[in-house]
Each structure stands twice: as structure tokens, then as C-alpha cells.
Enzyme design. Sequence first.
Site, PDB file in Angstrom:
ATOM      1  N   LYS A 214     -19.578 -24.603  -5.007  1.00 48.40           N
ATOM      2  CA  LYS A 214     -19.783 -23.869  -3.754  1.00 48.40           C
ATOM      3  C   LYS A 214     -21.149 -23.190  -3.731  1.00 48.40           C
ATOM      4  CE  LYS A 214     -16.353 -21.544  -1.921  1.00 48.40           C
ATOM      5  NZ  LYS A 214     -15.341 -20.488  -1.637  1.00 48.40           N
ATOM      6  N   GLU A 220     -21.403 -24.561 -15.909  1.00 46.05           N
ATOM      7  CA  GLU A 220     -20.904 -25.815 -16.469  1.00 46.05           C
ATOM      8  C   GLU A 220     -21.225 -26.994 -15.555  1.00 46.05           C
ATOM      9  OE1 GLU A 220     -17.909 -22.513 -17.586  1.00 46.05           O
ATOM     10  OE2 GLU A 220     -19.117 -23.097 -15.853  1.00 46.05           O
ATOM     11  N   GLY A 275     -10.900 -21.928  -4.865  1.00 47.83           N
ATOM     12  CA  GLY A 275     -11.095 -23.189  -5.560  1.00 47.83           C
ATOM     13  C   GLY A 275      -9.805 -23.932  -5.852  1.00 47.83           C
ATOM     14  N   ARG A 276      -8.779 -23.211  -6.272  1.00 48.59           N
ATOM     15  CA  ARG A 276      -7.513 -23.866  -6.633  1.00 48.59           C
ATOM     16  C   ARG A 276      -6.706 -24.282  -5.401  1.00 48.59           C
ATOM     17  NH1 ARG A 276      -7.842 -18.621  -7.622  1.00 48.59           N
ATOM     18  NH2 ARG A 276      -6.264 -17.124  -6.923  1.00 48.59           N
ATOM     19  N   GLU A 361      -3.694 -18.752 -12.346  1.00 50.28           N
ATOM     20  CA  GLU A 361      -4.869 -18.061 -11.833  1.00 50.28           C
ATOM     21  C   GLU A 361      -4.497 -17.220 -10.621  1.00 50.28           C
ATOM     22  OE1 GLU A 361      -9.046 -19.724 -12.256  1.00 50.28           O
ATOM     23  OE2 GLU A 361      -8.741 -19.937 -10.095  1.00 50.28           O
ATOM     24  N   HIS A 392      11.208 -36.832 -25.769  1.00 49.02           N
ATOM     25  CA  HIS A 392      10.997 -37.127 -27.183  1.00 49.02           C
ATOM     26  C   HIS A 392       9.935 -36.207 -27.770  1.00 49.02           C
ATOM     27  CE1 HIS A 392      13.459 -40.826 -27.092  1.00 49.02           C
ATOM     28  NE2 HIS A 392      13.080 -40.844 -25.823  1.00 49.02           N
ATOM     29  N   LYS A 512     -17.331 -15.391 -18.918  1.00 44.58           N
ATOM     30  CA  LYS A 512     -18.534 -16.084 -18.445  1.00 44.58           C
ATOM     31  C   LYS A 512     -19.762 -15.176 -18.568  1.00 44.58           C
ATOM     32  CE  LYS A 512     -17.869 -18.327 -14.510  1.00 44.58           C
ATOM     33  NZ  LYS A 512     -17.323 -18.637 -13.161  1.00 44.58           N
TER      34      LYS A 512
END
Length: 551
Positions: A214, A220, A275-276, A361, A392, A512
Amino acid sequence: MNDAALTTGPRLVKRPAWQALVAHHRQVQGLHLRQIFADDPQRGERLSAEGAGLYLDYSKNRVTDETIRLLLQLADECGLAGRIEAMFSGGKINASERRAVLHVALRARTGERIEVDGADVVPQVHAVLDHMARFSESVRSGRWRGHTGRAIRNVVNIGIGGSDLGPVMAFEALRHYSRRDMTFRFVSNVDGTDFEEATRDLDPEETMFIICSKTFTTLETLTNAHSAREWTLRKLKEESAVQRHFVAVSTNAEGVAKFGIDTANMFGFWDWIGGRYSMDSAIGLSTMLAIGAENFGEMLSGFHAMDQHFRRTPFDRNLPVLMGLLAIWNNNFLGAETVAVLPYEHYLKRFPAYLQQLTMESNGKHVMLDGMPVDVSTGPIYWGEPGTNGQHSFYQLIHQGTRLVPCDFIGFCQPLHPLGRHHDLLLANLLAQTEALAFGKTKEQVEAEGTPDWLVPHRVFEGNRPTNTILAKRLTPQTLGQLVALYEHSVFTQGVIWQIDSFDQWGVELGKVLAQRIIPELEDTGEPTLVHDSSTNTLIRRYRRFRKESS
């Protein structure tokens, strides 16, 4: 900002419905699902709800009719209806950031009106969708050509958090509908291995990168973006090649242009999208490239159908509300600290990982809207794996462990790949697991099988483990939209009850910020002065020593 956004009313634990639930829990905590079902033969039919293409069986939760009644009363006392309407109306319910929360506008139909600060945002949304559709069609048709005149065959999405988890989940979920003559990859981790493995077998002449940030400053994402730029130009040489092999999903036109991307190929979104909650915005450009604009539109229609169900349906038949309230009961009254999401559909293998960000979050918060500490535990841990694989792996703990793990089972009645008996076996396992978790196997049943006395305790299943079962006809783009919106609104319901802000994420900031201090200390060729704690200082020195030895 609307002052109502900060209004929490009475403390949660002081509300009459909460206190009634505390007393009710003392009365029913000894009940077992075996007895509850025996006393109510029609329970499985009654405690179910259907809407927007999904069927929810919640009868295998440790609740009675009175539990549901009190939970619905709690929702009313916490003003859930008003909060829902505030969200859909563009109210600034993200209190700490003073923003509206309007992911629902991303799937609004043409002609609907949703306002933010007096401006209708729906036309803006559809303008971006139209831009995405035109661009996607040009790439998919081969009209868009790379710098050397070759068609684009590979698409690499570079993002992190919601700019990665949503697109990669959607691609995997809808792979059946994707272009099989194109390759789609996703890079998020700043670990160089992620980028190297994503690009090692690709040809720069046929590769396009979508840079999703954005602000176009995310460390990153921009680190990976510059590595992608260097990778591309090593072969294509000319700076002008960037414009044919890079596009951006961003709001920072200046940063995008400085990188070398033509701003005509920049796809925008807005600060009222977290964002999510953004996979159905321009962040979903890679999804549209993979499945086409028509299928992307079908996914949006699924989102919209669940939005309308959530907004319009009475709470006692409202799927997201019921799931959210049951999560409150399991977490705050039964003491469950996690939720397992178990999709019996291999294409949904990344769905639990996607939900981890969406749920944790959103609701991993320790203060209420007014800044006061929360009264109760919030934000259970979400985790899970697809299909019979988990049976399993970790189902042993769910069945016979000491921790209570509520489970959401997700299944589809029609397979995308009919192959012999496979789908019947898959769904038989889903149904059997919910039955086994609910009713278990008693000591008497084990003994009746002739089990030796010494082995009996090991083969007893306590049961009484709560589950939801979500069924849909078939996994389609529309169904995926319905499922994602179901969980989005369930998360919101829980946040309203807990009186927290489900739409900020300050918890991701501190690490961060500290990383920005540490980066130059790791890269310094001299001997930097370290002012961290003794553990961090020692780790930095050890890293520097080992890195020097390898150079």
C-alpha cells in the site's frame, strides 16, 4: 471521529447476560453430548442454520437451548446489531486508527451506495475492478507482451501478510479454475531462499511481478521487489523493461514511478481496507490473472451473499453470529485456547494459515476500545491442516489429550475430481470424526469388545469435544467468497462482544521498529556499540562472527 466508536458501555463481565452465562455454565458444565443428544433426538436438525450457500451444523457443541438464548441476549446487550450497521454504513469503527472498515464495499454491487465521509466509494471500487479486468484479459490473451515481445507465462506476486496470505490461499483454493498454461508463484519472506526458489526455473522474458505494498515502503516487500528488478535486468538489460514486467498494487504513485513502474499499471486501494481483509481488492490481482475476471466476479458475489446474510438475518439463524457466539462460549466459559480448522478439501490446504492472520491479528488484543484492559481472554489460536492428513498427525491430541480443542470441519458434497470411491471415503472420515469427538467411547463399550483390563484405559475416548460442521455443495469461486466472509464476520462478532478493535494491528509494529535498529548493527563492518540487553547483544556478536567466517 464518531464518539460512538469508542463507546463500550458496561464492562463485559458486569453485563446481565454475561453473569447469567457464568451461572448457567456452573449448571451445565457436567453435561455430556451423549446425554444431551439422548434427551433431544431432533437436536441435530434443530441446531443448524443455512444461508448464502452454506450449511452449519452446530449441534455438537456443548450447549443447550438456554446457552444459545443467553448468548443471543449477550449479543443484544453488547450492541452487535448497531455495530454491524455502523460497519456497513462507513462508520469509523476502527477506533485507534480513526478509519472506516469497509471490506464489504469491495464486493458491493453496482448501484449500491456506501459512504465514507460523505463520498460514495462503490464507484471507486468498480473502477479498480474494471481496470484489473482489462489488464488481466490483456495478459491472459497474450496481447500484453514482455520487453522482448514474448507473452507473459509466469506471474510472481510479491507481498507480505494480507498481501500474500490472501492471494496464495485463493490461488491454491481455486487452482482447479486457473490457467494451467501459466505459472503462479508467491514471494513474501525476506529470506532470500523464498525468492530464489520462486524464480529459479523462470525466464525473465516471460515473467511479470506484481508488487503489493500500500505504501510502497514495506521493508520485506521492497527488498524482494528490488531483487526481482535486478533478476529481471540481468537478462533484459534495459531499464525500460521494468515497465513491461512489473505492475504495482499501491497508493504511492511517486514511489511506484521511482521504481520504474508505469503508474498506468498501478492498481489502488484505500485506507479503509485492512491487509487481512483485502484479498478481494486489487491485492487479488494475481487471483484474477489466474482464474479470470468472470470467476473473480463469482467470488465477489459469494462474499456479497454472506455480507447480506450477516447484515439481514436474525441472529438465531445468522451463521457468522452463531459461530462467533459459540467461539465466545468455548473460549471464555469452557476454557478452550485454540480452534482447529479442518477442511476436507485438498485445495483448501492454505485456508487455516490464511485464517491465522484473519483471526489472530484481528482479535489478539489486550485492551478494549476505550483503552482499558480487557476483562477476559481474547483471540484463541487458530491452526489446522486439510483432509485426512491431520488424522494421522494431531488428531490423537484432540481425541485423547488433556486440552479442549474445538474444531471447525469444512466439507463439500460434490468433488471437483470424481475418482472412484475417494470422495465418499473423504466425507465419511469427516462425519466419523465429528461423531467420535462428540460421543467418544466409554469404558463399558471398550470392555464389551473383549479388551484386556490393562488396555481398557488406553482405548477409552472421553468425547464431549465441540465441533462445527460447515457443508457446501461444491468448492467454487463463489463458495470460497462465502467461506471467507463467514469467518470475517464471525471474527467481528467476537470482537464486538469483547469490546475490542478487531481492525487495528499495532502488535506488529514494535518488532519491525527494533529490526530497523539492528539491521545496521549486523551490516556494520566495524565494531558497532551495542546497547540492547545482554542476550540480544550476544546474539548479534555471534551472528557477526559467523558471518565474517563465511565471507
